[in-house]
Design a protein around this motif. Structure first.
Motif, mmCIF file in Angstrom:
data_model
loop_
_atom_site.group_PDB
_atom_site.id
_atom_site.type_symbol
_atom_site.label_atom_id
_atom_site.label_comp_id
_atom_site.label_asym_id
_atom_site.label_seq_id
_atom_site.Cartn_x
_atom_site.Cartn_y
_atom_site.Cartn_z
ATOM 1 N N GLY A 150 -0.567 -5.279 -2.703
ATOM 2 C CA GLY A 150 -0.488 -6.696 -2.380
ATOM 3 C C GLY A 150 -1.418 -7.158 -1.280
ATOM 4 N N SER A 151 -1.612 -6.323 -0.259
ATOM 5 C CA SER A 151 -2.397 -6.745 0.901
ATOM 6 C C SER A 151 -3.862 -6.324 0.836
ATOM 7 C CB SER A 151 -1.785 -6.181 2.193
ATOM 8 O OG SER A 151 -0.484 -6.677 2.397
ATOM 9 N N GLN A 177 9.057 3.316 9.936
ATOM 10 C CA GLN A 177 10.170 3.932 9.221
ATOM 11 C C GLN A 177 10.318 3.355 7.818
ATOM 12 O OE1 GLN A 177 13.576 3.346 11.758
ATOM 13 N NE2 GLN A 177 12.686 4.480 13.464
ATOM 14 N N GLN A 178 9.309 2.624 7.372
ATOM 15 C CA GLN A 178 9.371 2.043 6.046
ATOM 16 C C GLN A 178 9.390 3.143 4.989
ATOM 17 O OE1 GLN A 178 6.915 -1.558 5.230
ATOM 18 N NE2 GLN A 178 5.995 -1.111 7.206
ATOM 19 N N GLU A 179 9.964 2.798 3.848
ATOM 20 C CA GLU A 179 9.937 3.713 2.715
ATOM 21 C C GLU A 179 8.524 3.783 2.154
ATOM 22 O OE1 GLU A 179 12.457 5.552 1.468
ATOM 23 O OE2 GLU A 179 13.763 4.856 3.090
ATOM 24 N N GLY A 180 8.193 4.925 1.577
ATOM 25 C CA GLY A 180 6.855 5.106 1.028
ATOM 26 C C GLY A 180 6.522 4.082 -0.049
ATOM 27 N N GLY A 181 7.502 3.748 -0.876
ATOM 28 C CA GLY A 181 7.271 2.769 -1.935
ATOM 29 C C GLY A 181 6.894 1.408 -1.388
ATOM 30 N N GLN A 182 7.480 1.032 -0.257
ATOM 31 C CA GLN A 182 7.154 -0.257 0.359
ATOM 32 C C GLN A 182 5.710 -0.285 0.836
ATOM 33 O OE1 GLN A 182 10.495 -0.056 3.226
ATOM 34 N NE2 GLN A 182 11.164 -2.013 2.405
ATOM 35 N N VAL A 183 5.293 0.805 1.453
ATOM 36 C CA VAL A 183 3.922 0.863 1.978
ATOM 37 C C VAL A 183 2.916 0.891 0.831
ATOM 38 C CG1 VAL A 183 2.313 2.136 3.443
ATOM 39 C CG2 VAL A 183 4.751 2.083 4.027
ATOM 40 N N LEU A 184 3.201 1.655 -0.222
ATOM 41 C CA LEU A 184 2.295 1.716 -1.362
ATOM 42 C C LEU A 184 2.217 0.365 -2.062
ATOM 43 C CD1 LEU A 184 0.461 3.659 -2.871
ATOM 44 C CD2 LEU A 184 2.407 4.289 -4.328
ATOM 45 N N ALA A 185 3.339 -0.336 -2.124
ATOM 46 C CA ALA A 185 3.347 -1.674 -2.712
ATOM 47 C C ALA A 185 2.511 -2.631 -1.869
ATOM 48 C CB ALA A 185 4.774 -2.196 -2.833
ATOM 49 N N SER A 243 -4.223 6.289 -1.319
ATOM 50 C CA SER A 243 -3.129 5.615 -0.618
ATOM 51 C C SER A 243 -1.816 6.363 -0.818
ATOM 52 C CB SER A 243 -2.999 4.175 -1.116
ATOM 53 O OG SER A 243 -1.995 3.480 -0.397
ATOM 54 N N TYR A 244 -1.592 6.823 -2.042
ATOM 55 C CA TYR A 244 -0.372 7.578 -2.352
ATOM 56 C C TYR A 244 -0.294 8.861 -1.524
ATOM 57 C CZ TYR A 244 2.775 10.618 -5.003
ATOM 58 O OH TYR A 244 3.762 11.503 -5.367
ATOM 59 N N LEU A 245 -1.420 9.565 -1.368
ATOM 60 C CA LEU A 245 -1.428 10.796 -0.584
ATOM 61 C C LEU A 245 -1.126 10.519 0.890
ATOM 62 C CD1 LEU A 245 -4.540 12.602 -2.133
ATOM 63 C CD2 LEU A 245 -2.126 13.128 -2.524
ATOM 64 N N TYR A 246 -1.721 9.469 1.432
ATOM 65 C CA TYR A 246 -1.457 9.108 2.828
ATOM 66 C C TYR A 246 -0.011 8.673 3.012
ATOM 67 C CZ TYR A 246 -6.140 9.415 4.869
ATOM 68 O OH TYR A 246 -7.326 9.870 5.369
ATOM 69 N N GLN A 256 -4.238 0.702 4.450
ATOM 70 C CA GLN A 256 -2.894 0.166 4.637
ATOM 71 C C GLN A 256 -1.910 1.173 5.223
ATOM 72 O OE1 GLN A 256 -2.322 -3.100 4.171
ATOM 73 N NE2 GLN A 256 -0.296 -2.798 5.076
ATOM 74 N N PRO A 257 -1.755 2.364 4.644
ATOM 75 C CA PRO A 257 -0.798 3.306 5.241
ATOM 76 C C PRO A 257 -1.193 3.763 6.647
ATOM 77 C CG PRO A 257 -2.026 4.348 3.448
ATOM 78 C CD PRO A 257 -2.323 2.891 3.387
ATOM 79 N N VAL A 258 -2.487 3.952 6.883
ATOM 80 C CA VAL A 258 -2.924 4.399 8.206
ATOM 81 C C VAL A 258 -2.651 3.330 9.251
ATOM 82 C CG1 VAL A 258 -4.950 4.987 9.590
ATOM 83 C CG2 VAL A 258 -4.641 6.030 7.343
ATOM 84 N N LEU A 259 -3.009 2.075 8.950
ATOM 85 C CA LEU A 259 -2.765 0.992 9.910
ATOM 86 C C LEU A 259 -1.279 0.775 10.131
ATOM 87 C CD1 LEU A 259 -5.421 -1.759 9.041
ATOM 88 C CD2 LEU A 259 -5.342 -0.242 11.022
#
Length: 262
Positions: free
Chosen positions: A75-76, A63-71, A139-142, A35-38
């Motif tokens: 979810g995805s 430019q999303q916040e890290g919390g949004q991407v981790l969430a 995921s958190y590290l990425y 998810q974070p890489v894509l």
């Protein structure tokens, strides 16, 4: 307690033989990094491949916040492919013992049904905890490297909340593995039911309150907003009640030897 530990050891020995203790964490690590890489590299990938013609890429995506991407990872990835993987990997928890006659044999030993169920669900749940946690931390590290940092307290609390939803996944899979005989039927029912639970989140506050998948939504909300809703505690209690219900159904089914009926 001795039969319980013997059954736990039996489960882990079987996991090692099936390489489940290796491939399940690897799969979740892959899901966690995806998810974070894509999210970060998708615009560049589309541009490099020339596939961006006619497609508008939101410039705020990276430019999303890290919390949004981790969430979004929860979810995805974990709540879609992750659900399927958990059900498929756990669908034979009881079914395999029924098919081989091992369950009937175990019940002739000085082993209580509760010891048998506890050995099954605890050993399998611990494996899923390790797998999901590995994927989540990757995921958190990425996310921390590619986006903004997520407070460690929020990250850990969100994981604990999410693992409550995972506990229901495992206990529900155990229940249908007890009731049904075909692995295909078990997988179909488990995947469809759990995906429906996840998809109906947000339809109505009452549904969210009694839906175990609401714990996933609370975890995502914590990562995005930094706070938890007051309904979390009610949802948590109801989720544990659902888990207890699945275990009671499994206990009744086994103790009444309904698994021997076609």
């Amino acid at each position: 307690m001795k039969p319980f530990f013997i059954l736990m050891n039996k489960e882990y020995f079987q996991m090692i033989r099936d390489f489940k203790i290796i491939w399940l964490p690897i799969v979740f690590i892959f899901l966690g990094m995806t998810q974070p890489v894509l999210t970060y590299y998708l615009p560049a990938i589309l541009g490099a491949l020339g596939g961006g013609q006619g497609i508008t890429i939101d410039p705020t995506m990276v430019q999303q916040e890290g919390g949004q991407v981790l969430a979004t990872t929860l979810g995805s990835q974990f709540d879609q492919l992750g659900i399927m993987i958990i059900v498929i990997s756990m669908m034979a928890m009881i079914q395999a013992d029924k098919a081989s006659g091992m369950l009937a044999f175990i019940l002739t030993r000085p082993v209580t049904v509760w010891s048998y169920i506890a050995g099954k669900i605890i050993s399998n749940y611990l494996l899923v905890i390790v797998s999901v946690t590995f994927g989540y931390f990757v995921s958190y590290l990425y996310v921390s490297y590619l986006f903004t940092d997520v407070p460690i307290s929020h990250m850990l609390l969100a994981l604990l909340i999410y693992l409550t939803w995972v506990l229901f996944m495992v206990s529900f899979t155990l229940m249908i593995s007890t009731i049904f005989n075909g692995q295909g039927v078990i997988a179909l029912i488990g995947i469809v039911f759990l995906l429906i639970c996840r998809m109906i989140i947000g339809i109505h506050p009452t549904i969210d309150l009694i839906n175990p998948a609401g714990m996933s939504q609370h975890a995502m909300s914590l990562l995005v907003t930094g706070s938890v809703d007051s309904s979390l505690y009610v949802n948590l209690i109801i989720t544990f009640l659902w888990v207890l219900f699945t275990l009671l159904v499994s206990h009744f089914w086994i103790s009444q030897k309904k698994f021997q009926q076609d």
